[in-house]
Design a protein around this motif. Structure first.
Motif, PDB file in Angstrom:
ATOM      1  N   LEU A  80     -21.442  52.288  78.347  1.00 34.40           N
ATOM      2  CA  LEU A  80     -20.231  53.082  78.570  1.00 34.40           C
ATOM      3  C   LEU A  80     -18.980  52.249  78.316  1.00 34.40           C
ATOM      4  CD1 LEU A  80     -18.652  55.559  79.684  1.00 34.40           C
ATOM      5  CD2 LEU A  80     -18.956  54.579  81.969  1.00 34.40           C
ATOM      6  N   LEU A  81     -18.949  51.031  78.838  1.00 37.88           N
ATOM      7  CA  LEU A  81     -17.785  50.163  78.657  1.00 37.88           C
ATOM      8  C   LEU A  81     -17.585  49.826  77.180  1.00 37.88           C
ATOM      9  CD1 LEU A  81     -18.256  47.681  81.650  1.00 37.88           C
ATOM     10  CD2 LEU A  81     -16.760  49.686  81.548  1.00 37.88           C
ATOM     11  N   ILE A  82     -18.683  49.579  76.477  1.00 40.77           N
ATOM     12  CA  ILE A  82     -18.596  49.277  75.045  1.00 40.77           C
ATOM     13  C   ILE A  82     -18.091  50.490  74.276  1.00 40.77           C
ATOM     14  CG2 ILE A  82     -19.960  48.716  72.993  1.00 40.77           C
ATOM     15  CD1 ILE A  82     -21.815  47.090  74.891  1.00 40.77           C
ATOM     16  N   GLU A  83     -18.633  51.656  74.606  1.00 37.13           N
ATOM     17  CA  GLU A  83     -18.233  52.896  73.925  1.00 37.13           C
ATOM     18  C   GLU A  83     -16.767  53.224  74.156  1.00 37.13           C
ATOM     19  OE1 GLU A  83     -19.195  57.706  74.247  1.00 37.13           O
ATOM     20  OE2 GLU A  83     -20.600  56.257  75.089  1.00 37.13           O
ATOM     21  N   ARG A  84     -16.281  52.947  75.375  1.00 32.28           N
ATOM     22  CA  ARG A  84     -14.885  53.251  75.719  1.00 32.28           C
ATOM     23  C   ARG A  84     -13.928  52.148  75.276  1.00 32.28           C
ATOM     24  NH1 ARG A  84     -13.966  56.957  79.772  1.00 32.28           N
ATOM     25  NH2 ARG A  84     -11.787  56.554  79.232  1.00 32.28           N
ATOM     26  N   GLY A  85     -14.432  51.136  74.614  1.00 31.12           N
ATOM     27  CA  GLY A  85     -13.567  50.062  74.134  1.00 31.12           C
ATOM     28  C   GLY A  85     -13.022  49.168  75.217  1.00 31.12           C
ATOM     29  N   ARG A  86     -13.768  49.046  76.330  1.00 33.07           N
ATOM     30  CA  ARG A  86     -13.300  48.213  77.440  1.00 33.07           C
ATOM     31  C   ARG A  86     -14.125  46.931  77.577  1.00 33.07           C
ATOM     32  NH1 ARG A  86      -9.858  49.488  81.226  1.00 33.07           N
ATOM     33  NH2 ARG A  86      -9.760  47.202  81.140  1.00 33.07           N
ATOM     34  N   THR A  87     -14.387  46.303  76.446  1.00 33.93           N
ATOM     35  CA  THR A  87     -15.094  45.028  76.481  1.00 33.93           C
ATOM     36  C   THR A  87     -14.184  43.890  76.941  1.00 33.93           C
ATOM     37  OG1 THR A  87     -14.640  44.746  74.112  1.00 33.93           O
ATOM     38  CG2 THR A  87     -16.785  45.673  74.730  1.00 33.93           C
ATOM     39  N   ASP A  88     -12.915  44.226  77.235  1.00 31.21           N
ATOM     40  CA  ASP A  88     -12.000  43.241  77.810  1.00 31.21           C
ATOM     41  C   ASP A  88     -12.209  43.101  79.308  1.00 31.21           C
ATOM     42  OD1 ASP A  88     -11.005  45.945  77.974  1.00 31.21           O
ATOM     43  OD2 ASP A  88      -9.132  45.116  78.749  1.00 31.21           O
ATOM     44  N   ILE A  89     -12.937  44.033  79.905  1.00 34.15           N
ATOM     45  CA  ILE A  89     -13.221  43.941  81.340  1.00 34.15           C
ATOM     46  C   ILE A  89     -14.142  42.753  81.586  1.00 34.15           C
ATOM     47  CG2 ILE A  89     -14.472  45.037  83.251  1.00 34.15           C
ATOM     48  CD1 ILE A  89     -13.386  47.697  82.353  1.00 34.15           C
ATOM     49  N   GLN A  90     -13.759  41.920  82.533  1.00 33.21           N
ATOM     50  CA  GLN A  90     -14.570  40.746  82.863  1.00 33.21           C
ATOM     51  C   GLN A  90     -15.778  41.171  83.684  1.00 33.21           C
ATOM     52  OE1 GLN A  90     -13.210  36.491  84.260  1.00 33.21           O
ATOM     53  NE2 GLN A  90     -13.276  37.790  86.041  1.00 33.21           N
ATOM     54  N   LEU A  91     -16.959  40.749  83.253  1.00 36.84           N
ATOM     55  CA  LEU A  91     -18.194  41.049  83.965  1.00 36.84           C
ATOM     56  C   LEU A  91     -18.614  39.831  84.771  1.00 36.84           C
ATOM     57  CD1 LEU A  91     -20.244  42.783  81.103  1.00 36.84           C
ATOM     58  CD2 LEU A  91     -18.684  43.849  82.749  1.00 36.84           C
ATOM     59  N   ILE A  92     -18.863  40.034  86.063  1.00 44.01           N
ATOM     60  CA  ILE A  92     -19.292  38.957  86.944  1.00 44.01           C
ATOM     61  C   ILE A  92     -20.598  39.390  87.608  1.00 44.01           C
ATOM     62  CG2 ILE A  92     -18.636  37.419  88.838  1.00 44.01           C
ATOM     63  CD1 ILE A  92     -15.727  38.429  88.410  1.00 44.01           C
ATOM     64  N   TYR A  93     -21.585  38.531  87.579  1.00 42.77           N
ATOM     65  CA  TYR A  93     -22.891  38.873  88.131  1.00 42.77           C
ATOM     66  C   TYR A  93     -23.324  37.877  89.199  1.00 42.77           C
ATOM     67  CZ  TYR A  93     -23.698  41.867  84.011  1.00 42.77           C
ATOM     68  OH  TYR A  93     -23.611  42.834  83.045  1.00 42.77           O
ATOM     69  N   ASN A  94     -24.097  38.387  90.148  1.00 37.96           N
ATOM     70  CA  ASN A  94     -24.930  37.548  90.977  1.00 37.96           C
ATOM     71  C   ASN A  94     -26.355  37.969  90.655  1.00 37.96           C
ATOM     72  OD1 ASN A  94     -26.460  36.526  93.371  1.00 37.96           O
ATOM     73  ND2 ASN A  94     -24.408  35.870  93.976  1.00 37.96           N
ATOM     74  N   SER A  95     -27.074  37.111  89.927  1.00 39.02           N
ATOM     75  CA  SER A  95     -28.385  37.480  89.392  1.00 39.02           C
ATOM     76  C   SER A  95     -29.401  36.377  89.620  1.00 39.02           C
ATOM     77  CB  SER A  95     -28.271  37.765  87.892  1.00 39.02           C
ATOM     78  OG  SER A  95     -29.549  37.884  87.284  1.00 39.02           O
ATOM     79  N   ASN A  96     -30.678  36.769  89.787  1.00 37.51           N
ATOM     80  CA  ASN A  96     -31.721  35.751  89.899  1.00 37.51           C
ATOM     81  C   ASN A  96     -32.152  35.226  88.530  1.00 37.51           C
ATOM     82  OD1 ASN A  96     -33.768  37.588  88.867  1.00 37.51           O
ATOM     83  ND2 ASN A  96     -34.014  38.416  90.935  1.00 37.51           N
ATOM     84  N   LEU A  97     -31.684  35.855  87.469  1.00 40.79           N
ATOM     85  CA  LEU A  97     -31.899  35.425  86.084  1.00 40.79           C
ATOM     86  C   LEU A  97     -33.383  35.203  85.758  1.00 40.79           C
ATOM     87  CD1 LEU A  97     -29.671  35.084  83.927  1.00 40.79           C
ATOM     88  CD2 LEU A  97     -30.045  32.628  84.073  1.00 40.79           C
ATOM     89  N   THR A  98     -34.248  35.992  86.374  1.00 40.31           N
ATOM     90  CA  THR A  98     -35.676  35.879  86.079  1.00 40.31           C
ATOM     91  C   THR A  98     -36.019  36.504  84.732  1.00 40.31           C
ATOM     92  OG1 THR A  98     -36.064  37.898  87.364  1.00 40.31           O
ATOM     93  CG2 THR A  98     -36.406  35.785  88.490  1.00 40.31           C
TER      94      THR A  98
END
Length: 404
Positions: free
Chosen positions: A201-219
């Motif tokens: 959705l963010l890519i489609e709406r052209g909002r790839t400028d939004i900073q994405l922050i994750y807390n992930s176990n990265l498994t």
């Protein structure tokens, strides 16, 4: 109130003017550090716009404007009292250009505009691992063990932050015009299908400028047989705080169900992308604190992270896992170990990294010595023995330094 004026108080935080934290069951809070208080509301019953001007959030804004302490902010007060940099301090700096919003506050604490700049979002409690200090509220993988331990099955449910996927996406669409960043946690955010839909959705709406922050176990980097990096590469900035609590066998015990070799491989793979920043997000508990220096050395030697990209999350509850429950002898030994290592860091690291890491280690020591809760040890042993019997593990073998 301007950014420069906020420093005159020890209570003001910009987050109630720019942020909401929506948890995996829909409960909504002023921030992630306040989640053990009464929620402002719940997205299953109230829209985020209604929660924005709820009685609790309006009162919180008024309390901050009047330099009055709030129960929602207890964690930040404690961190600052230990000499640390709290979420309050960090976000006042991050959002220093948003302080004009404070001037728009009405006498009752309400705001006319829903100016959401920063969203905290937990999609659900879906998770593929079961950390020792966690429970069924944040991980579906805990369900089987909790049944064995006698937890009422009625309390073991999949929970989601909104009534439906469409409700969540409709909400995102409504706040897109003002949104600057999204913090995603879980459960495990990469294992919820809605996460990929949100990125699309963010890519489609052209909002790839939004900073994405994750807390992930990265498994995994390939949930549902799709490489999530292919989507991340389209965004300006992606920050991933990887939840690892030790290394090798010790990490896989604390975060039961994880695979250290896979996590380390994923960590190193992401380092090739300039727009993706990885950091170690280490929850400090009785399990890992006595060998925290050993783990730091490992992470740095293996190139997993750098000194200024290690974040300590000092666990407060459950009390049996809180580092304040160590006996006085262990605390004294650990204090000396950390002090010696701090000297080593300054001799062998760049000044910025050394100052950052040693400050975190100093805060750890201060927090550890705030209280003596060594009476919790009996509960720690009992809980570990019960879980080991279920999981086929042996905490005494993995953590011999704790068998005292």
């Amino acid at each position: 109130m301007s950014y420069s004026k906020y420093k005159k108080t020890k209570t003001f935080c910009i987050l109630p003017w720019v942020h909401l934290e929506i948890q995996q069951e829909g409960n909504t809070y002023p921030c992630c550090r306040s989640q053990f208080n009464k929620p402002l509301g719940n997205t299953h019953n109230n829209s985020p716009e209604e929660i924005w001007n709820s009685s609790k959030l309006k009162q919180l804004r008024l309390d901050m404007l009047n330099d009055k302490r709030s129960n929602y902010c207890t964690d930040c007060y404690k961190i600052e009292e230990c000499g640390g940099t709290s979420l309050r301090i960090r976000h006042n700096l991050i959002h220093q250009h948003d302080f004009d919003l404070v001037e728009k506050t009405h006498q009752d604490g309400s705001l006319d505009d829903f100016t959401l700049k920063f969203l905290g979002l937990r999609f659900s409690n879906i998770c593929n691992i079961k950390c020792q200090y966690c429970d069924q509220n944040y991980s579906t993988s805990w369900f089987a063990d909790q049944r064995t331990l006698g937890i009422n099955p009625e309390h073991l449910n999949l929970t989601e932050s909104f009534n439906s996927k469409s409700d969540l996406l409709d909400f995102i669409n409504r706040v897109l015009p003002t949104l600057d960043s999204i913090y995603m946690a879980g459960g495990e955010p990469l294992l919820d299908k809605t996460h990929l839909v949100l990125l699309d959705l963010l890519i489609e709406r052209g909002r790839t400028d939004i900073q994405l922050i994750y807390n992930s176990n990265l498994t995994t980097l390939t949930p549902f047989n799709q490489n999530v990096v292919d989507r991340w590469k389209k965004f300006d900035k992606v920050i991933i705080d990887v939840s690892i609590d030790s290394h090798e066998e010790r990490n896989d015990y604390i975060r039961t169900g994880s695979n250290w070799k896979k996590i380390e491989s994923n960590f190193l793979e992401l380092k090739q992308y300039k727009n993706i920043i990885t950091r170690v997000f280490c929850t400090v508990t009785i399990f890992n604190v006595l060998t925290i220096v050993e783990s730091i050395k490992y992470w740095l030697d293996k190139g997993v992270t750098e000194e200024n990209k290690i974040i300590f999350n000092l666990l407060e509850a459950p009390l049996i896992h809180n580092i304040q429950s160590l006996d006085s002898k262990k605390k004294t030994q650990l204090t000396k170990t950390i002090q010696d290592y701090s000297k080593y860091i300054f001799q062998n690291s760049d000044l910025v990294g050394a100052m950052y890491l040693t400050n975190q280690l100093k805060n750890l020591i201060n927090f550890m010595n705030l209280k003596d809760t060594s009476h919790e040890r009996e509960g720690f042993i009992s809980k570990c023995d019960k879980l080991d019997k279920i999981r086929g593990l042996n905490w005494r073998k993995t953590f011999p330094e704790l068998d005292y």
